[in-house]
Design an enzyme around this catalytic site. Structure first.
Site, PDB file in Angstrom:
ATOM      1  N   SER A 146      22.542  35.733 -33.535  1.00  0.00           N
ATOM      2  CA  SER A 146      22.415  34.106 -34.265  1.00  0.00           C
ATOM      3  C   SER A 146      21.351  33.368 -33.867  1.00  0.00           C
ATOM      4  O   SER A 146      20.553  33.256 -32.666  1.00  0.00           O
ATOM      5  CB  SER A 146      23.803  33.822 -33.873  1.00  0.00           C
ATOM      6  OG  SER A 146      23.575  32.200 -34.774  1.00  0.00           O
ATOM      7  N   TYR A 159      30.367  31.473 -28.833  1.00  0.00           N
ATOM      8  CA  TYR A 159      29.769  32.374 -29.290  1.00  0.00           C
ATOM      9  C   TYR A 159      28.228  32.443 -28.564  1.00  0.00           C
ATOM     10  O   TYR A 159      27.467  33.202 -29.236  1.00  0.00           O
ATOM     11  CB  TYR A 159      30.121  31.582 -30.478  1.00  0.00           C
ATOM     12  CG  TYR A 159      29.711  32.236 -32.102  1.00  0.00           C
ATOM     13  CD1 TYR A 159      29.825  33.033 -32.492  1.00  0.00           C
ATOM     14  CD2 TYR A 159      28.277  31.666 -32.581  1.00  0.00           C
ATOM     15  CE1 TYR A 159      28.912  34.111 -33.759  1.00  0.00           C
ATOM     16  CE2 TYR A 159      27.147  32.565 -33.443  1.00  0.00           C
ATOM     17  CZ  TYR A 159      27.724  33.081 -34.324  1.00  0.00           C
ATOM     18  OH  TYR A 159      27.023  34.004 -35.387  1.00  0.00           O
TER      19      TYR A 159
HETATM   20  P1  NAP Z   1      31.808  38.778 -41.980  1.00  0.00           P
HETATM   21  O1  NAP Z   1      31.524  38.009 -42.864  1.00  0.00           O
HETATM   22  O2  NAP Z   1      32.976  37.864 -41.397  1.00  0.00           O
HETATM   23  O3  NAP Z   1      31.913  40.134 -41.671  1.00  0.00           O
HETATM   24  C1  NAP Z   1      32.450  40.193 -40.495  1.00  0.00           C
HETATM   25  C2  NAP Z   1      32.653  41.859 -40.223  1.00  0.00           C
HETATM   26  O4  NAP Z   1      32.660  42.241 -39.724  1.00  0.00           O
HETATM   27  C3  NAP Z   1      33.626  42.667 -41.296  1.00  0.00           C
HETATM   28  O5  NAP Z   1      32.886  43.719 -41.815  1.00  0.00           O
HETATM   29  C4  NAP Z   1      34.608  42.644 -40.216  1.00  0.00           C
HETATM   30  O6  NAP Z   1      35.321  43.745 -40.705  1.00  0.00           O
HETATM   31  C5  NAP Z   1      34.298  43.368 -39.181  1.00  0.00           C
HETATM   32  N1  NAP Z   1      34.460  43.290 -37.666  1.00  0.00           N
HETATM   33  C6  NAP Z   1      35.574  41.954 -37.454  1.00  0.00           C
HETATM   34  N2  NAP Z   1      35.593  42.360 -36.317  1.00  0.00           N
HETATM   35  C7  NAP Z   1      35.603  43.762 -35.931  1.00  0.00           C
HETATM   36  C8  NAP Z   1      35.885  44.461 -34.716  1.00  0.00           C
HETATM   37  N3  NAP Z   1      36.547  44.535 -33.531  1.00  0.00           N
HETATM   38  N4  NAP Z   1      35.550  45.795 -35.118  1.00  0.00           N
HETATM   39  C9  NAP Z   1      35.275  46.066 -35.562  1.00  0.00           C
HETATM   40  N5  NAP Z   1      34.849  45.335 -36.944  1.00  0.00           N
HETATM   41  C10 NAP Z   1      34.745  44.071 -36.811  1.00  0.00           C
HETATM   42  O7  NAP Z   1      30.957  37.698 -41.234  1.00  0.00           O
HETATM   43  P2  NAP Z   1      28.700  38.728 -41.351  1.00  0.00           P
HETATM   44  O8  NAP Z   1      28.961  36.386 -41.486  1.00  0.00           O
HETATM   45  O9  NAP Z   1      28.672  38.853 -42.226  1.00  0.00           O
HETATM   46  O10 NAP Z   1      28.472  38.156 -39.928  1.00  0.00           O
HETATM   47  C11 NAP Z   1      28.127  39.082 -39.660  1.00  0.00           C
HETATM   48  C12 NAP Z   1      27.056  39.162 -37.966  1.00  0.00           C
HETATM   49  O11 NAP Z   1      25.553  38.089 -38.489  1.00  0.00           O
HETATM   50  C13 NAP Z   1      27.779  38.537 -37.296  1.00  0.00           C
HETATM   51  O12 NAP Z   1      28.084  39.157 -35.590  1.00  0.00           O
HETATM   52  C14 NAP Z   1      28.038  37.254 -36.863  1.00  0.00           C
HETATM   53  O13 NAP Z   1      28.542  36.020 -35.881  1.00  0.00           O
HETATM   54  C15 NAP Z   1      26.505  37.222 -37.642  1.00  0.00           C
HETATM   55  N6  NAP Z   1      25.919  36.179 -37.644  1.00  0.00           N
HETATM   56  C16 NAP Z   1      26.189  35.346 -39.475  1.00  0.00           C
HETATM   57  C17 NAP Z   1      25.289  34.206 -39.499  1.00  0.00           C
HETATM   58  C18 NAP Z   1      25.756  33.697 -40.567  1.00  0.00           C
HETATM   59  O14 NAP Z   1      25.631  32.625 -41.206  1.00  0.00           O
HETATM   60  N7  NAP Z   1      27.304  34.218 -41.861  1.00  0.00           N
HETATM   61  C19 NAP Z   1      24.305  33.975 -38.629  1.00  0.00           C
HETATM   62  C20 NAP Z   1      23.970  33.792 -37.819  1.00  0.00           C
HETATM   63  C21 NAP Z   1      24.295  35.634 -37.377  1.00  0.00           C
HETATM   64  P3  NAP Z   1      36.813  43.399 -41.607  1.00  0.00           P
HETATM   65  O15 NAP Z   1      36.489  43.411 -42.837  1.00  0.00           O
HETATM   66  O16 NAP Z   1      37.405  44.816 -41.854  1.00  0.00           O
HETATM   67  O17 NAP Z   1      37.434  42.608 -40.654  1.00  0.00           O
END
Ligand code: NAP
Length: 247
Positions: A146, A159
């Site tokens: 991130s 985080y």
């Molecule tokens: P999200 O929409 O909240 O999706 C999170 C995903 O991770 C879901 O598939 C969830 O599964 C899974 N997950 C959470 N805890 C888990 C665990 N203990 N074991 C296995 N799976 C787990 O998040 P996102 O925005 O797509 O983010 C994905 C990645 O990108 C993360 O690492 C986040 O830090 C990073 N990121 C996101 C952003 C942003 O703006 N969105 C920016 C920078 C970085 P379930 O559906 O079963 O809960």
């Protein structure tokens, strides 16, 4: 370069691949010809919907449940994927949580849980897939970091620490695994339109970005595809953030 040929007959595991950024990565890699395993933890219905979407588009995909912070579950997941699709060639450590906490209300439990799901998971998954990659002398590992690894951001210090640690893990593995044909890189997204980003969407971030909007999950998928296709690229963090820095 023919990107499709790089991934045809390759097996990919995307942790947290059933919604948000992970789903964007999974469908991009499936379109490029890979057989994809999408991991999730608790939302089985969204996992089934993602599998249906990728299958309808002609992709080969399975969903696999595991808490990626738990070693036994990770090992069972990797064995299960190998049994159904074959040995994992590409690992995308994407699963993560972003529990918003201020400096004064963060607890020890918040800190430990975030480090376990965002950082330890990548170590556990990497250790589990390495034997197969080494045997083939080819592997790609992409860690989803991130902008918060280097900036302050809005989520919290736990985080920041988890993502900075993930980038250290990336460089450490990259240096050690390069001679074996395995590259390890990180992608550092800015704000991407997912459920995780919902609390920040209304904060006017888009207006402050040079591109004037937040990103899409498929744009992160494209960056992952680019990294996988380049055998000379390793140990790097690629920022995909609409031209913004340190938000
Ligand atoms: P999200 O929409 O909240 O999706 C999170 C995903 O991770 C879901 O598939 C969830 O599964 C899974 N997950 C959470 N805890 C888990 C665990 N203990 N074991 C296995 N799976 C787990 O998040 P996102 O925005 O797509 O983010 C994905 C990645 O990108 C993360 O690492 C986040 O830090 C990073 N990121 C996101 C952003 C942003 O703006 N969105 C920016 C920078 C970085 P379930 O559906 O079963 O809960």
């Amino acid at each position: 370069m023919d990107e499709r040929s790089e991934l045809v007959d390759r097996v990919v595991l995307v942790t947290g691949g059933t919604r948000g950024i992970g789903r964007g990565i999974a469908r991009t890699l499936a379109r490029a010809g890979a057989a994809v395993a999408v991991n999730y933890c608790s939302r089985a219905e969204e996992a089934a919907a993602t599998v249906a979407e990728i299958e309808q588009a002609g992709g080969r995909v399975i969903a696999v449940r595991a808490d990626v912070a738990v070693r036994d579950e990770v090992e069972a997941m990797v064995e299960g994927v190998a049994a159904e699709l074959g040995t994992i060639d590409v690992l995308v450590n994407n699963a993560g949580i972003a529990t918003m906490r201020g400096v004064d209300d963060i607890t020890e439990e918040d800190f430990d849980q975030t480090l376990a799901i965002n950082l330890k998971s990548a170590f556990l998954c990497t250790q589990a897939v390495l034997p197969g990659m080494r045997k083939r002398g080819w592997g790609r590992i992409v860690n989803v970091s991130s902008v918060a690894a280097r900036g302050g951001g809005a989520v919290g210090v736990h985080y920041n620490a988890s993502k900075a640690g993930l980038e250290g893990l990336t460089r450490g593995y990259a240096a050690r695994l390069a001679p074996e044909g395995i590259t390890v890189n990180a992608i550092a997204p800015g704000l991407i339109d997912t459920e995780m980003a919902a609390p920040l969407k209304e904060s006017g971030v888009a207006d402050r970005l040079p591109v004037g909007r937040i990103g899409t999950p498929d744009e992160i998928g494209q960056a992952v595809l680019m990294v996988i296709g380049n055998a000379f690229l390793t140990g790097q963090t690629i920022a995909v953030n609409g031209g913004g820095s340190f938000l």
